[in-house]
Scaffold this motif. Structure first.
Motif, PDB file in Angstrom:
ATOM      1  N   THR A   1       6.981 -15.164  25.632  1.00 14.83           N
ATOM      2  CA  THR A   1       5.534 -14.834  26.164  1.00 14.83           C
ATOM      3  C   THR A   1       4.484 -15.658  25.126  1.00 14.83           C
ATOM      4  OG1 THR A   1       5.379 -12.744  25.142  1.00 14.83           O
ATOM      5  CG2 THR A   1       6.192 -12.780  27.345  1.00 14.83           C
ATOM      6  N   MET A   2       3.257 -15.845  25.816  1.00 14.72           N
ATOM      7  CA  MET A   2       2.149 -16.406  24.873  1.00 14.72           C
ATOM      8  C   MET A   2       1.000 -15.633  25.842  1.00 14.72           C
ATOM      9  SD  MET A   2       1.163 -20.326  24.178  1.00 14.72           S
ATOM     10  CE  MET A   2       0.801 -20.776  25.427  1.00 14.72           C
ATOM     11  N   TYR A   3       0.022 -15.200  24.847  1.00 15.08           N
ATOM     12  CA  TYR A   3      -1.004 -14.481  25.665  1.00 15.08           C
ATOM     13  C   TYR A   3      -2.381 -15.350  25.074  1.00 15.08           C
ATOM     14  CZ  TYR A   3       2.055 -10.637  26.528  1.00 15.08           C
ATOM     15  OH  TYR A   3       3.073  -9.772  27.051  1.00 15.08           O
ATOM     16  N   HIS A   4      -2.295 -16.052  23.940  1.00 17.80           N
ATOM     17  CA  HIS A   4      -3.374 -16.688  23.680  1.00 17.80           C
ATOM     18  C   HIS A   4      -3.062 -18.114  23.734  1.00 17.80           C
ATOM     19  CE1 HIS A   4      -5.071 -12.822  22.409  1.00 17.80           C
ATOM     20  NE2 HIS A   4      -3.699 -12.393  21.989  1.00 17.80           N
ATOM     21  N   HIS A   5      -4.250 -18.782  23.769  1.00 19.29           N
ATOM     22  CA  HIS A   5      -4.192 -20.404  23.559  1.00 19.29           C
ATOM     23  C   HIS A   5      -3.707 -21.059  22.323  1.00 19.29           C
ATOM     24  CE1 HIS A   5      -7.915 -19.651  21.423  1.00 19.29           C
ATOM     25  NE2 HIS A   5      -7.929 -20.558  20.787  1.00 19.29           N
ATOM     26  N   ASN A   6      -3.676 -20.045  21.027  1.00 17.76           N
ATOM     27  CA  ASN A   6      -3.078 -20.580  19.836  1.00 17.76           C
ATOM     28  C   ASN A   6      -1.579 -20.245  19.850  1.00 17.76           C
ATOM     29  OD1 ASN A   6      -2.902 -17.973  19.609  1.00 17.76           O
ATOM     30  ND2 ASN A   6      -4.491 -18.107  17.502  1.00 17.76           N
ATOM     31  N   GLY A   7      -0.757 -19.995  20.913  1.00 19.33           N
ATOM     32  CA  GLY A   7       0.660 -19.733  20.814  1.00 19.33           C
ATOM     33  C   GLY A   7       0.868 -18.213  20.339  1.00 19.33           C
ATOM     34  N   ASN A   8      -0.182 -17.471  19.777  1.00 22.14           N
ATOM     35  CA  ASN A   8      -0.002 -16.153  19.533  1.00 22.14           C
ATOM     36  C   ASN A   8       0.447 -15.094  20.936  1.00 22.14           C
ATOM     37  OD1 ASN A   8      -0.426 -13.341  18.954  1.00 22.14           O
ATOM     38  ND2 ASN A   8      -1.476 -14.064  17.102  1.00 22.14           N
ATOM     39  N   ASN A   9       1.522 -14.274  20.803  1.00 25.59           N
ATOM     40  CA  ASN A   9       1.837 -13.394  21.816  1.00 25.59           C
ATOM     41  C   ASN A   9       1.522 -11.907  21.784  1.00 25.59           C
ATOM     42  OD1 ASN A   9       3.781 -12.656  20.157  1.00 25.59           O
ATOM     43  ND2 ASN A   9       5.372 -13.144  21.655  1.00 25.59           N
TER      44      ASN A   9
ATOM     45  N   ASP B   1      -0.265  -8.524  21.974  1.00 21.88           N
ATOM     46  CA  ASP B   1      -1.174  -8.069  23.091  1.00 21.88           C
ATOM     47  C   ASP B   1      -1.676  -6.788  22.237  1.00 21.88           C
ATOM     48  OD1 ASP B   1      -2.418  -6.642  25.150  1.00 21.88           O
ATOM     49  OD2 ASP B   1      -0.627  -6.679  26.562  1.00 21.88           O
ATOM     50  N   ILE B   2      -2.781  -6.888  22.072  1.00 20.32           N
ATOM     51  CA  ILE B   2      -3.685  -5.760  21.083  1.00 20.32           C
ATOM     52  C   ILE B   2      -3.304  -4.361  21.981  1.00 20.32           C
ATOM     53  CG2 ILE B   2      -5.728  -6.198  22.008  1.00 20.32           C
ATOM     54  CD1 ILE B   2      -4.847  -4.981  18.388  1.00 20.32           C
ATOM     55  N   ASP B   3      -3.560  -4.283  23.240  1.00 17.23           N
ATOM     56  CA  ASP B   3      -3.558  -3.121  24.147  1.00 17.23           C
ATOM     57  C   ASP B   3      -2.299  -2.514  23.832  1.00 17.23           C
ATOM     58  OD1 ASP B   3      -6.141  -3.276  25.090  1.00 17.23           O
ATOM     59  OD2 ASP B   3      -5.821  -4.540  26.485  1.00 17.23           O
ATOM     60  N   LYS B   4      -1.062  -3.370  24.164  1.00 17.72           N
ATOM     61  CA  LYS B   4       0.328  -2.877  23.801  1.00 17.72           C
ATOM     62  C   LYS B   4       0.657  -2.414  22.683  1.00 17.72           C
ATOM     63  CE  LYS B   4       4.970  -4.240  25.135  1.00 17.72           C
ATOM     64  NZ  LYS B   4       5.787  -5.562  25.626  1.00 17.72           N
ATOM     65  N   GLU B   5      -0.061  -3.126  21.590  1.00 19.18           N
ATOM     66  CA  GLU B   5       0.308  -2.722  20.309  1.00 19.18           C
ATOM     67  C   GLU B   5      -0.413  -1.358  19.844  1.00 19.18           C
ATOM     68  OE1 GLU B   5       2.548  -3.895  18.305  1.00 19.18           O
ATOM     69  OE2 GLU B   5       2.768  -5.642  19.839  1.00 19.18           O
ATOM     70  N   MET B   6      -1.754  -1.194  20.439  1.00 17.42           N
ATOM     71  CA  MET B   6      -2.342   0.176  20.147  1.00 17.42           C
ATOM     72  C   MET B   6      -1.428   1.317  20.905  1.00 17.42           C
ATOM     73  SD  MET B   6      -4.410  -0.691  18.077  1.00 17.42           S
ATOM     74  CE  MET B   6      -5.551   0.913  17.969  1.00 17.42           C
TER      75      MET B   6
ATOM     76  N   ASP C   1      -4.572 -12.520  15.476  1.00 20.76           N
ATOM     77  CA  ASP C   1      -5.417 -13.656  15.643  1.00 20.76           C
ATOM     78  C   ASP C   1      -4.627 -15.111  14.976  1.00 20.76           C
ATOM     79  OD1 ASP C   1      -7.436 -13.064  17.158  1.00 20.76           O
ATOM     80  OD2 ASP C   1      -8.327 -12.186  15.501  1.00 20.76           O
ATOM     81  N   THR C   2      -3.496 -14.780  14.185  1.00 19.58           N
ATOM     82  CA  THR C   2      -2.591 -15.733  13.695  1.00 19.58           C
ATOM     83  C   THR C   2      -2.026 -16.871  14.676  1.00 19.58           C
ATOM     84  OG1 THR C   2      -2.145 -14.112  11.909  1.00 19.58           O
ATOM     85  CG2 THR C   2      -0.857 -16.151  11.876  1.00 19.58           C
ATOM     86  N   PRO C   3      -2.128 -17.962  14.564  1.00 21.23           N
ATOM     87  CA  PRO C   3      -1.703 -19.062  15.378  1.00 21.23           C
ATOM     88  C   PRO C   3      -0.218 -18.983  15.353  1.00 21.23           C
ATOM     89  CG  PRO C   3      -3.509 -20.026  14.278  1.00 21.23           C
ATOM     90  CD  PRO C   3      -3.407 -18.735  13.469  1.00 21.23           C
ATOM     91  N   ASN C   4       0.217 -19.037  16.529  1.00 21.89           N
ATOM     92  CA  ASN C   4       1.883 -19.222  16.661  1.00 21.89           C
ATOM     93  C   ASN C   4       2.785 -17.860  16.047  1.00 21.89           C
ATOM     94  OD1 ASN C   4       1.658 -21.848  17.883  1.00 21.89           O
ATOM     95  ND2 ASN C   4       1.441 -22.658  15.824  1.00 21.89           N
ATOM     96  N   TYR C   5       1.956 -16.777  15.835  1.00 19.88           N
ATOM     97  CA  TYR C   5       2.587 -15.621  15.497  1.00 19.88           C
ATOM     98  C   TYR C   5       3.235 -14.949  16.781  1.00 19.88           C
ATOM     99  CZ  TYR C   5       3.647 -10.865  13.569  1.00 19.88           C
ATOM    100  OH  TYR C   5       4.337  -9.738  13.357  1.00 19.88           O
ATOM    101  N   LYS C   6       4.362 -14.314  16.528  1.00 16.54           N
ATOM    102  CA  LYS C   6       5.176 -13.744  17.691  1.00 16.54           C
ATOM    103  C   LYS C   6       5.435 -12.376  17.448  1.00 16.54           C
ATOM    104  CE  LYS C   6       5.617 -17.886  19.939  1.00 16.54           C
ATOM    105  NZ  LYS C   6       4.568 -17.919  20.532  1.00 16.54           N
ATOM    106  N   ALA C   7       5.154 -11.424  18.269  1.00 11.44           N
ATOM    107  CA  ALA C   7       5.078 -10.082  17.918  1.00 11.44           C
ATOM    108  C   ALA C   7       6.624  -9.635  17.753  1.00 11.44           C
ATOM    109  CB  ALA C   7       4.612  -9.230  19.238  1.00 11.44           C
ATOM    110  N   LYS C   8       6.720  -8.719  16.862  1.00 13.05           N
ATOM    111  CA  LYS C   8       8.184  -8.255  16.412  1.00 13.05           C
ATOM    112  C   LYS C   8       8.216  -6.783  16.853  1.00 13.05           C
ATOM    113  CE  LYS C   8       8.278 -11.201  12.428  1.00 13.05           C
ATOM    114  NZ  LYS C   8       7.591 -12.084  13.051  1.00 13.05           N
ATOM    115  N   ARG C   9       9.271  -6.408  16.921  1.00 12.99           N
ATOM    116  CA  ARG C   9       9.636  -4.911  17.251  1.00 12.99           C
ATOM    117  C   ARG C   9      10.873  -4.330  16.293  1.00 12.99           C
ATOM    118  NH1 ARG C   9       5.648  -4.111  19.202  1.00 12.99           N
ATOM    119  NH2 ARG C   9       5.042  -4.569  21.368  1.00 12.99           N
TER     120      ARG C   9
END
Length: 131
Positions: free
Chosen positions: A85-93, A95-100, A34-42
């Motif tokens: 990519t951007m999955y949420h309106h706050n710029g966060n990308n 995807d909780i399903d993908k992370e799980m 839920d952090t605004p503008n956070y981008k997922a890392k791998r």
């Protein structure tokens, strides 16, 4: 040379370290869902393992003569950030399903490695006991 210095133990240890690093990265992504503008890392490290097993060293590819020349062994992971990519309106990308899903996949990998290490220790125990 120690009892646990074999290549198998070292590879299993590196695999466990990689799985732990991947799990930390996944947990960090989930924590920032839920952090605004956070981008997922791998965490990426399998490329290094593949190269080390095939070539025993890592060579740099120079595309320009002004680039530095280097070669050698490296087992350090690198982190990639997916910012397209951007999955949420706050710029966060995230995807909780993908992370799980990635977390479950990583847990299976980690469990397989721990089972393999356990069987190696059981083999050593059997050899020491002589039964």
């Amino acid at each position: 040379m120690g009892l646990f210095d074999s290549a198998t133990f070292q590879q299993l240890e590196n695999g466990l370290k990689g799985a732990a690093l991947r799990q930390k990265t996944i947990a960090n992504n989930i924590a920032n869902v839920d952090t605004p503008n956070y981008k997922a890392k791998r965490a990426n490290f399998k490329h290094t393992l593949t190269n080390a097993l095939q070539e025993q060293t890592i060579q740099a590819n120079r595309t320009n003569p002004r680039h530095f020349e280097f070669s050698g062994q490296s087992s350090k992971p690198f982190f990639s950030t997916h910012s397209q990519t951007m999955y949420h309106h706050n710029g966060n990308n995230v995807d909780i399903d993908k992370e799980m899903s990635q977390s479950a996949k990583n847990q299976i990998y980690y469990n397989a490695l721990t089972d393999r290490i356990s069987s190696k220790f059981n083999s050593l125990k059997t050899a020491v006991r002589g039964r």
